[in-house]
Design a protein around this motif. Structure first.
Motif, PDB file in Angstrom:
ATOM      1  N   TYR A 283      44.609  34.756  43.813  1.00 36.93           N
ATOM      2  CA  TYR A 283      43.221  34.703  43.356  1.00 36.93           C
ATOM      3  C   TYR A 283      43.163  34.494  41.848  1.00 36.93           C
ATOM      4  O   TYR A 283      42.345  33.719  41.357  1.00 36.93           O
ATOM      5  CB  TYR A 283      42.493  35.987  43.741  1.00 36.93           C
TER       6      TYR A 283
ATOM      7  N   PHE B 120      33.258  30.969  43.730  1.00 36.47           N
ATOM      8  CA  PHE B 120      33.942  32.239  43.963  1.00 36.47           C
ATOM      9  C   PHE B 120      34.170  32.490  45.450  1.00 36.47           C
ATOM     10  O   PHE B 120      35.188  33.056  45.840  1.00 36.47           O
ATOM     11  CB  PHE B 120      33.173  33.402  43.328  1.00 36.47           C
TER      12      PHE B 120
ATOM     13  N   LEU C  21      41.548  31.312  39.992  1.00 38.72           N
ATOM     14  CA  LEU C  21      40.478  31.535  39.028  1.00 38.72           C
ATOM     15  C   LEU C  21      40.825  30.926  37.675  1.00 38.72           C
ATOM     16  O   LEU C  21      39.985  30.298  37.030  1.00 38.72           O
ATOM     17  CB  LEU C  21      40.194  33.029  38.890  1.00 38.72           C
TER      18      LEU C  21
ATOM     19  N   TRP D  72      38.932  27.681  35.622  1.00 34.84           N
ATOM     20  CA  TRP D  72      38.230  28.195  34.455  1.00 34.84           C
ATOM     21  C   TRP D  72      37.469  27.094  33.722  1.00 34.84           C
ATOM     22  O   TRP D  72      36.344  27.304  33.260  1.00 34.84           O
ATOM     23  CB  TRP D  72      39.217  28.886  33.526  1.00 34.84           C
TER      24      TRP D  72
END
Length: 168
Positions: free
Chosen positions: A43, A85, A47, A51
């Motif tokens: 994760y 997300f 992420l 970004w």
């Protein structure tokens, strides 16, 4: 007489004593915290790699929020954030789900073999089990991913609206 080079005999590894690195790997992978750490690691990597997308989305929101008095840019940005997300959480969950499903499938097929099922029936049952497990996992992933997306979208909306109201 000719000199014949003899190859040294390689001692076969004993089937009762697996290599210590293999045993260590099995011991590490059997721990629940290892799977939790792998989930968090995947994760985090996802992420981090997304970004730039998140930064560009927030900069787009700043531009739109300055030129618009309505709350629609916050809605668009929060829905996109929630989508990102949610998708990231589903991909990260796959890192944990794939080995778990594989172990479950192998366990079920081995149990069927122990109960004396013929090989042809094992193949047919194995295909059915694979289809059922895969559909069950996909349903759970979609449900959890949608939940994460909805929570992130709602939180993102309130954060973006609060940020916009504090900027005025």
């Amino acid at each position: 007489m000719a000199n014949v080079e003899e190859e040294p005999e390689i001692a076969p590894t004993s089937p009762t004593h697996p290599p210590s690195s293999y045993t260590l790997l099995l011991k590490i992978m059997s721990k629940r915290r290892t799977w939790v750490c792998s989930f968090v690691l995947v994760y985090g990597i996802l992420l981090t790699s997304s970004w730039n997308f998140l930064k560009s989305l927030l900069s787009w929101y700043k531009i739109q929020a300055q030129s618009s008095t309505s709350g629609w840019p916050a809605v668009y940005a929060s829905v996109l954030l929630g989508f990102v997300f949610g998708l990231l959480s589903m991909i990260a969950a796959l890192a944990v789900v794939v080995p778990t499903v594989l172990v479950t499938w192998i366990t079920i097929v081995v149990l069927l073999a122990f109960f004396g099922k013929p090989r042809r029936i094992l193949v047919v049952e194995g295909r059915k089990i694979t289809r059922e497990i895969f559909s069950f996992v996909i349903r759970i992933l979609l449900k959890e991913g949608n939940f994460v997306a909805a929570v992130c979208a709602v939180l993102g909306y309130f954060v973006l609206v609060r940020r916009n109201s504090e900027g005025d």
